[in-house]
Write a protein that holds these residues in place. Structure first.
Motif, short mmCIF file in Angstrom:
data_model
loop_
_atom_site.label_atom_id
_atom_site.label_comp_id
_atom_site.label_asym_id
_atom_site.label_seq_id
_atom_site.Cartn_x
_atom_site.Cartn_y
_atom_site.Cartn_z
N LEU A 3 7.72 -1.90 -0.90
CA LEU A 3 7.14 -2.29 -2.17
C LEU A 3 6.29 -3.54 -1.99
N LEU A 4 5.12 -3.55 -2.60
CA LEU A 4 4.24 -4.72 -2.61
C LEU A 4 3.98 -5.07 -4.06
N VAL A 5 4.30 -6.32 -4.45
CA VAL A 5 4.04 -6.80 -5.80
C VAL A 5 2.70 -7.54 -5.77
N VAL A 6 1.83 -7.20 -6.72
CA VAL A 6 0.48 -7.74 -6.71
C VAL A 6 0.16 -8.44 -8.04
N ILE A 34 14.96 -1.89 2.00
CA ILE A 34 13.73 -2.07 1.24
C ILE A 34 12.87 -3.13 1.92
N GLU A 35 11.62 -2.79 2.19
CA GLU A 35 10.67 -3.80 2.67
C GLU A 35 9.91 -4.30 1.46
N LEU A 36 9.76 -5.60 1.36
CA LEU A 36 9.18 -6.20 0.17
C LEU A 36 8.20 -7.29 0.55
N ASP A 37 7.09 -7.35 -0.16
CA ASP A 37 6.09 -8.40 0.07
C ASP A 37 5.32 -8.59 -1.23
N SER A 38 4.43 -9.58 -1.24
CA SER A 38 3.57 -9.80 -2.40
C SER A 38 2.18 -10.19 -1.90
N LEU A 73 -4.58 -9.05 -0.89
CA LEU A 73 -4.37 -7.62 -0.67
C LEU A 73 -5.32 -7.15 0.43
N ALA A 74 -4.80 -6.39 1.38
CA ALA A 74 -5.58 -5.91 2.51
C ALA A 74 -5.61 -4.38 2.54
N ALA A 75 -6.62 -3.83 3.19
CA ALA A 75 -6.75 -2.37 3.28
C ALA A 75 -5.51 -1.74 3.89
N ASP A 76 -4.90 -2.40 4.86
CA ASP A 76 -3.71 -1.87 5.52
C ASP A 76 -2.52 -1.73 4.56
N ASP A 77 -2.50 -2.55 3.50
CA ASP A 77 -1.40 -2.47 2.52
C ASP A 77 -1.33 -1.09 1.87
N TYR A 78 -2.45 -0.43 1.74
CA TYR A 78 -2.50 0.90 1.11
C TYR A 78 -1.88 1.98 2.00
N ARG A 79 -1.75 1.67 3.27
CA ARG A 79 -1.10 2.61 4.20
C ARG A 79 0.33 2.19 4.49
N ARG A 80 0.57 0.90 4.49
CA ARG A 80 1.87 0.36 4.89
C ARG A 80 2.93 0.47 3.79
N PHE A 81 2.52 0.34 2.54
CA PHE A 81 3.49 0.32 1.43
C PHE A 81 3.52 1.65 0.69
N ASP A 82 4.69 1.95 0.11
CA ASP A 82 4.85 3.15 -0.71
C ASP A 82 4.32 2.91 -2.12
#
Length: 157
Positions: A3-6, A34-38, A73-82
């Motif tokens: 999960l990435l909180v934006v 759970i992997e978590l970042d913001s 927010l990075a382009a890789d976040d769209y592949r790395r996070f659900d």
């Protein structure tokens, strides 16, 4: 589950959400699953710690976010996070507009995703005072409960 909180600058809402979620998940049966970042949609605060008022307010509730650093927010976040979970509709629009080809992450408003408020937004406390930071903390604290319930129910974690 990742999960990435934006939010906008990654110094108020999203680091508080990350901190509260981390604390709750660590104390639950979901710990380690759970992997978590913001992140923020803007780059104004990259590398900076969370806003001192957000840090102080979270600390009053036993949540330490002082070690977090803002990132964009990075382009890789769209592949790395659900899931890319956004604080407000403007962030959601930005996140969706930036999605690179082949993105796998799903996007949603955070409050909607956890079942607190359909189409709900986490208000930005940046221009406010202590009452606004406390309101955001309380809202994100409820959000953490909703996130844990959803994760347990939908993903059998």
């Amino acid at each position: 589950m990742r999960l990435l909180v934006v939010c906008l600058g990654n110094i108020c809402r999203s680091p508080v959400a990350e901190g509260v979620l981390r604390a709750r998940i660590a104390a639950s049966t979901l710990a380690g699953q759970i992997e978590l970042d913001s992140a923020g949609t803007g780059d104004w605060h990259v590398g900076q710690p969370p806003d001192r008022r957000a840090t102080a307010n979270a600390a009053e509730h036993g949540v330490d976010i002082s070690g977090l650093r803002a990132r964009q927010l990075a382009a890789d976040d769209y592949r790395r996070f659900d899931w890319l979970l956004c604080a407000d509709r403007a962030n959601l629009r930005d996140v969706q507009a930036r999605a690179p080809r082949g993105s796998r992450a799903q996007t949603a408003l955070l409050l909607d995703w956890v079942g607190i408020e359909d189409d709900g937004e986490v208000p930005d406390p940046y221009t406010g005072g202590p009452a606004q930071f406390e309101h955001v903390f309380q809202l994100l604290d409820r959000t953490a409960d909703g996130a844990i319930s959803r994760l347990r129910r939908e993903y059998r974690l």
